[in-house]
Design a protein around this motif. Structure first.
Motif, mmCIF file in Angstrom:
data_model
loop_
_atom_site.group_PDB
_atom_site.id
_atom_site.type_symbol
_atom_site.label_atom_id
_atom_site.label_comp_id
_atom_site.label_asym_id
_atom_site.label_seq_id
_atom_site.Cartn_x
_atom_site.Cartn_y
_atom_site.Cartn_z
ATOM 1 N N ALA A 136 0.821 -1.217 0.000
ATOM 2 C CA ALA A 136 0.000 0.000 0.000
ATOM 3 C C ALA A 136 0.853 1.266 0.000
ATOM 4 N N GLY A 137 2.028 1.199 0.618
ATOM 5 C CA GLY A 137 2.851 2.395 0.763
ATOM 6 C C GLY A 137 3.810 2.623 -0.394
ATOM 7 N N ALA A 138 4.519 3.737 -0.317
ATOM 8 C CA ALA A 138 5.494 4.102 -1.346
ATOM 9 C C ALA A 138 6.841 3.459 -1.018
ATOM 10 N N ALA A 173 12.816 -1.366 16.134
ATOM 11 C CA ALA A 173 14.054 -1.113 16.864
ATOM 12 C C ALA A 173 15.055 -2.257 16.739
ATOM 13 N N GLY A 174 14.589 -3.427 16.325
ATOM 14 C CA GLY A 174 15.525 -4.521 16.083
ATOM 15 C C GLY A 174 15.635 -5.570 17.178
ATOM 16 N N ALA A 175 14.920 -5.423 18.287
ATOM 17 C CA ALA A 175 15.005 -6.417 19.366
ATOM 18 C C ALA A 175 14.460 -7.752 18.860
ATOM 19 N N CYS A 221 16.878 4.826 15.405
ATOM 20 C CA CYS A 221 16.438 3.517 14.931
ATOM 21 C C CYS A 221 14.956 3.534 14.535
ATOM 22 N N PHE A 222 14.105 4.245 15.301
ATOM 23 C CA PHE A 222 12.667 4.284 15.014
ATOM 24 C C PHE A 222 12.345 5.066 13.742
ATOM 25 N N GLN A 223 13.301 5.848 13.278
ATOM 26 C CA GLN A 223 13.014 6.692 12.112
ATOM 27 C C GLN A 223 13.565 6.079 10.831
ATOM 28 N N SER A 236 -0.145 1.175 19.568
ATOM 29 C CA SER A 236 0.485 -0.147 19.510
ATOM 30 C C SER A 236 1.510 -0.275 18.391
ATOM 31 N N THR A 237 2.711 -0.680 18.772
ATOM 32 C CA THR A 237 3.725 -0.999 17.770
ATOM 33 C C THR A 237 3.707 -2.502 17.486
ATOM 34 N N HIS A 238 3.276 -3.291 18.472
ATOM 35 C CA HIS A 238 3.149 -4.744 18.298
ATOM 36 C C HIS A 238 1.666 -5.061 18.181
ATOM 37 N N ASN A 239 1.262 -5.541 17.053
ATOM 38 C CA ASN A 239 -0.149 -5.831 16.809
ATOM 39 C C ASN A 239 -0.242 -7.286 16.394
ATOM 40 N N THR A 247 8.939 -9.818 16.093
ATOM 41 C CA THR A 247 9.358 -9.874 14.697
ATOM 42 C C THR A 247 10.213 -11.098 14.362
ATOM 43 N N LEU A 248 11.099 -11.483 15.263
ATOM 44 C CA LEU A 248 11.913 -12.668 14.971
ATOM 45 C C LEU A 248 10.995 -13.879 14.720
ATOM 46 N N THR A 249 9.926 -13.967 15.490
ATOM 47 C CA THR A 249 8.993 -15.083 15.314
ATOM 48 C C THR A 249 8.206 -14.939 14.008
HETATM 49 C C1 LIG Z 1 8.543 2.058 16.464
HETATM 50 C C2 LIG Z 1 8.492 0.578 16.384
HETATM 51 C C3 LIG Z 1 9.459 -0.189 17.027
HETATM 52 C C4 LIG Z 1 9.419 -1.580 16.962
HETATM 53 N N1 LIG Z 1 10.414 -2.298 17.546
HETATM 54 C C5 LIG Z 1 10.406 -3.649 17.457
HETATM 55 C C6 LIG Z 1 11.459 -4.437 17.998
HETATM 56 O O1 LIG Z 1 12.432 -3.921 18.524
HETATM 57 N N2 LIG Z 1 11.368 -5.793 17.909
HETATM 58 C C7 LIG Z 1 10.317 -6.398 17.315
HETATM 59 O O2 LIG Z 1 10.290 -7.630 17.272
HETATM 60 N N3 LIG Z 1 9.328 -5.679 16.764
HETATM 61 C C8 LIG Z 1 9.351 -4.327 16.822
HETATM 62 N N4 LIG Z 1 8.333 -3.592 16.259
HETATM 63 C C9 LIG Z 1 7.220 -4.323 15.644
HETATM 64 C C10 LIG Z 1 7.532 -4.799 14.252
HETATM 65 O O3 LIG Z 1 7.836 -3.719 13.432
HETATM 66 C C11 LIG Z 1 6.321 -5.531 13.718
HETATM 67 O O4 LIG Z 1 5.984 -6.548 14.611
HETATM 68 C C12 LIG Z 1 6.546 -6.202 12.378
HETATM 69 O O5 LIG Z 1 7.111 -5.336 11.448
HETATM 70 C C13 LIG Z 1 5.209 -6.711 11.894
HETATM 71 O O6 LIG Z 1 5.365 -7.375 10.679
HETATM 72 P P1 LIG Z 1 4.135 -7.579 9.721
HETATM 73 O O7 LIG Z 1 4.642 -8.292 8.555
HETATM 74 O O8 LIG Z 1 3.036 -8.170 10.523
HETATM 75 O O9 LIG Z 1 3.636 -6.123 9.347
HETATM 76 P P2 LIG Z 1 4.401 -4.827 8.837
HETATM 77 O O10 LIG Z 1 5.848 -4.965 8.975
HETATM 78 O O11 LIG Z 1 3.751 -3.688 9.506
HETATM 79 O O12 LIG Z 1 4.062 -4.807 7.293
HETATM 80 C C14 LIG Z 1 2.754 -4.694 6.817
HETATM 81 C C15 LIG Z 1 2.772 -4.013 5.471
HETATM 82 O O13 LIG Z 1 1.559 -4.287 4.803
HETATM 83 C C16 LIG Z 1 1.109 -3.151 4.137
HETATM 84 N N5 LIG Z 1 -0.334 -3.275 3.953
HETATM 85 C C17 LIG Z 1 -1.292 -3.324 4.901
HETATM 86 N N6 LIG Z 1 -2.501 -3.477 4.356
HETATM 87 C C18 LIG Z 1 -2.320 -3.535 3.033
HETATM 88 C C19 LIG Z 1 -3.211 -3.687 1.920
HETATM 89 N N7 LIG Z 1 -4.514 -3.831 2.118
HETATM 90 N N8 LIG Z 1 -2.676 -3.703 0.678
HETATM 91 C C20 LIG Z 1 -1.336 -3.579 0.480
HETATM 92 N N9 LIG Z 1 -0.460 -3.434 1.499
HETATM 93 C C21 LIG Z 1 -0.952 -3.413 2.752
HETATM 94 C C22 LIG Z 1 1.502 -2.018 5.053
HETATM 95 O O14 LIG Z 1 1.572 -0.809 4.337
HETATM 96 C C23 LIG Z 1 2.854 -2.500 5.564
HETATM 97 O O15 LIG Z 1 3.898 -2.023 4.778
HETATM 98 C C24 LIG Z 1 8.376 -2.212 16.279
HETATM 99 C C25 LIG Z 1 7.422 -1.436 15.618
HETATM 100 C C26 LIG Z 1 7.475 -0.069 15.651
HETATM 101 C C27 LIG Z 1 6.448 0.719 14.926
#
Ligand SMILES: Cc1cc2nc3c(=O)[nH]c(=O)nc-3n(C[C@H](O)[C@H](O)[C@H](O)COP(=O)(O)OP(=O)(O)OC[C@H]3O[C@@H](n4cnc5c(N)ncnc54)[C@H](O)[C@@H]3O)c2cc1C
Ligand code: SF4
Lengths: 176, 523
Positions: B41-43, B98-100, B200-202, B453-456, B500-502
């Motif tokens: 969905a994003g750029a 953040a990479g944990a 790291c967050f940016q 929520s950062t972890h969903n 994320t590792l999981t």
């Molecule tokens: C600030 C921050 C710090 C974090 N630190 C950690 C950490 O230290 N350790 C850790 O384990 N986790 C961390 N996390 C969490 C981690 O980033 C997420 O758990 C992980 O990236 C989730 O992976 P995902 O594949 O579920 O979703 P995402 O990585 O969020 O990817 C989902 C992608 O799907 C796209 N998308 C959604 N809906 C659609 C659609 N309908 N059509 C097309 N594209 C779509 C989105 O745009 C997005 O790019 C952090 C998160 C944030 C925000």
């Protein structure tokens, strides 16, 4: 248009003091709020300059940082003047909100209350109003996202261009 | 060279989302010679484009499309339209993260058996064990360059870590170090090592931190089997009369609707968007949404029991310098109900810049109590609490009854109420963290509420039985053979560890399974 300008705001300092009275922190002149002590002014176009002066005081009372000059509070609230120019409802909310604040503050209005505690007591009464929340909410970004205030708090901001902190104190803590 | 596939090509695997789950799955499949289209969905912003500025970076990368919230969590009050802080950009939330990178503990795959039935919680054992996951964890750690594994040194401790460590020692905590971080502590994988920039967050401008954006995706593209199509928002998954999925409808960069055909569809949009998409793909055959015969799609939304504690000291700390989250205490991660709650939590170092600190320290707060905290910003240290929260059926993602996005797709509502176990755990952690900082001489501490929520997690959960969840142990929908879920929404329960590792390990495992099923022609 709102302009914040440094340096001489048109009127001489003597004239300003004559108009505003000795000791006034912010002086209203024409459509501008002027800080004679610090030589900057903020011109309003939609809001009354008195309103802007009160907003600046209110901003400081909401997020008081004694080491942060008024100028940054003025920059933080000036967006309300721009928005008031485009949106009559916003303008009414601000003008009415300030009028209400003045009324609740008694004779001389909000800015005449000498102690921060007195002004905060009035703010507490309106804390849940959309007016207060709009001002407070806007300040969170408007005030704290000004790069110029960061050094006052000891935040160094961007670091990539300086090579990060790997050689600039990421682990320099000494007192532990 | 990156591939380019025709919309009518029905031999491709379509993956929705390019983050931790989707980006990894895409590369893994491409490495096996399978043709993949990732719709994102994003750029696409490369790492040179990242900005060391919290709000500007948020504007560049975060998912800002409107969502609504309900429930008793404080986020619903303070950030009613921002339930989650996650990303809409190629690379997904692995740009912001953040990479944990921690493995789950054995009992965390068996929470129902270990914790027993808990009132108001929808606990369930995972259909996988730690032993089954271990080889995939090892592959993920090797791929991501996780420090403290594979002989890669841990990162050096920054100021914030040193304060944490001093406090941990005073309290008698034993397992405290700079973490297992998917951040290069040495140059590897043609990427830089960490320069301690503290953003790291940016998005890591050095590329030191693992993100699918500049690891999995270009590697997959190099095989000629992967196409990543940015600015492609999927709004519906189509199926045929037999119930097999056949392709997806997406809005392209100009907002025009397109259909991409597919042999297999894998959903990896993170735990709010993935169930939203399945629910929105309802049809006469699947009136409650795709893969939802169990009724579990969207339910059991988890976000970890979180919170932060910041503390002020007499002398400067400069916590924002250096790696944001390289610091951990693991002693409280154990399951020990004598503390008054089941499951456990981790302490991890955390720092926000001044702009985010102002927004998140005490949302809505004002006056001197608030501002005197910020006055000592450079004297602050901080940590984050991340613990296991309880899955609850009523914590869920639903489609909003009348609000729609620009493509006419109903927006997501996120409902969340804390379980008493979550609250007990958070309070325990606040107390421990305050004691930790007090032991190093803190003059004031701030138990800070959870951020958006950062972890969903959990909204399309894995289950042994089709009646209990949405997908099986391979992330394959119980109801539809050629439909997969590949992100954190598969999690049966959340564990105490960052997810994320999981997610990455599951994606590697899923790729093996998909490839095997494709060659066996079962899908
Ligand atoms: C600030 C921050 C710090 C974090 N630190 C950690 C950490 O230290 N350790 C850790 O384990 N986790 C961390 N996390 C969490 C981690 O980033 C997420 O758990 C992980 O990236 C989730 O992976 P995902 O594949 O579920 O979703 P995402 O990585 O969020 O990817 C989902 C992608 O799907 C796209 N998308 C959604 N809906 C659609 C659609 N309908 N059509 C097309 N594209 C779509 C989105 O745009 C997005 O790019 C952090 C998160 C944030 C925000
Ligand atoms: S601290 Fe390290 S990992 Fe974090 S952004 Fe900087 S270089 Fe990247």
């Amino acid at each position: 248009m709102v302009t914040i300008y440094d340096g001489k705001p048109g009127l001489s300092r003597r004239e300003l003091l004559k108009r505003g009275g000795i000791g006034a922190l912010l002086v209203i002149s024409g459509s501008a709020v002027i800080s004679p002590e610090h030589a900057w002014g903020l011109e309003t176009s939609a809001l009354k300059p008195e309103t802007m002066a009160t907003l600046i005081q209110m901003a400081r009372d909401i997020y008081p940082h004694d080491q942060v000059p008024d100028k940054y509070y003025a920059i933080a609230v000036k967006g309300h003047d721009e928005q008031a120019g485009k949106d009559a409802a916003h303008k009414a909310m601000i003008e009415d909100g300030i009028a209400d604040l003045d009324k609740k503050s008694g004779e001389g209005g909000y800015r005449a209350l000498g102690w921060e505690d007195q002004r905060v007591a009035v703010l507490k009464q309106i804390e849940t109003t959309p007016f207060f929340q709009a001002i407070r909410g806007g300040l969170v970004v408007g005030l704290y996202n000004q790069k110029e205030v960061w050094p006052i708090f000891g935040y160094e901001g961007e670091s990539y261009s300086k090579g990060g902190y790997i050689a600039r104190g990421f682990n320099d803590i000494e007192w532990l | 060279m990156a591939a380019s596939f025709d919309l009518k090509n029905d031999g491709v695997v379509v993956i929705i989302g390019s983050g931790a789950g989707g980006g990894t799955l895409g590369n893994e499949l491409a490495q096996k010679g399978i043709d993949v289209v990732i719709l994102e969905a994003g750029a696409r912003h490369e790492y040179e484009d990242f900005v060391n500025d919290e709000w500007d970076s948020f504007t560049q990368l975060a998912w800002k499309d409107k969502r609504t919230t309900s429930g008793d969590w404080r986020v619903a009050k303070d950030f009613p339209n921002l339930p989650a802080w996650i990303v809409k950009s190629v690379g997904g939330s692995t740009t912001h993260w953040a990479g944990a990178s921690l493995r789950f503990q054995e009992h965390e795959f068996k929470t129902l058996s270990t914790y027993g039935k808990l009132k108001g919680a929808n606990l369930l054992d995972w259909p996988i064990t730690l032993a089954e996951m271990e080889p995939y964890y090892a592959k993920a750690e090797a791929k991501m360059g996780v420090t403290g594994t594979n002989d890669w040194p841990r990162l050096p401790g920054n100021n914030n870590f040193k304060v944490l460590k001093a406090g941990a020692d005073k309290l008698g905590y034993k397992e405290c170090h700079t973490g297992n971080m998917a951040i290069n502590s040495v140059q590897r994988d043609d990427r830089n090592s960490c320069q301690q920039t503290g953003f790291c967050f940016q998005g890591c401008k050095w590329g030191a931190k693992w993100s699918t954006l500049y690891t999995e995706i270009p590697k997959g593209e190099a095989t000629g089997h992967l196409e990543v199509r940015p600015n492609a928002m999927v709004i519906k998954i189509n199926h045929d009369a037999s119930g097999k999925v056949t392709g997806v409808v997406y809005a392209d960069k100009d907002g025009k609707l397109q259909e991409q055909k597919a042999r297999i569809v894998a959903v990896a949009g993170n735990s709010i968007e993935s169930p939203r998409l399945l629910l929105n793909s309802e049809s006469a055959k699947f009136p409650h949404g795709l893969a939802n015969s169990s009724g579990q799609v969207g339910k059991n939304y988890m976000r970890h029991t979180t919170g932060s504690v910041y503390a002020i000291f007499e002398k400067p700390v400069h916590m924002y310098r250096g790696t944001t989250m390289a610091g951990i205490i693991r002693d409280e991660a154990r399951h020990d109900p004598s503390r008054g709650f089941v499951g456990g939590y981790e302490f991890e170092t955390l720092s926000l810049g001044l702009p985010f600190m102002a927004a998140f320290l005490d949302p809505g707060g004002w006056g001197r109590s608030f501002t005197t905290a910020l006055d000592h910003y450079d004297h602050m240290a901080g940590l984050w609490i991340v613990g296991e929260d309880m899955p609850r059926a009523e914590n869920r993602i639903t489609l909003h009854a009348d609000m729609k996005d620009e493509h006419g797709m109903p927006i997501a509502d996120v409902h969340f109420d804390d379980h008493p176990n979550d609250t007990a755990m958070r309070n325990h952690a606040y107390k421990q963290a305050s004691a930790l900082y007090a032991a190093v001489g803190a003059t004031r501490t701030f138990p800070t509420p959870p951020y958006p929520s950062t972890h969903n997690l959990g909204t399309n959960r894995m289950s042994e039985k089709a009646a209990d969840g949405v997908v099986n142990k391979h992330g394959q929908a119980h109801d539809i053979k050629n439909l997969f879920v590949s992100d954190g929404s598969q999690f049966t329960t959340g564990a105490a560890e960052n997810p994320t590792l999981t997610i990455v390990s599951l994606a590697i495992r899923q790729a093996d399974y998909i490839a095997a099923q494709m060659s066996a022609k079962t899908i």
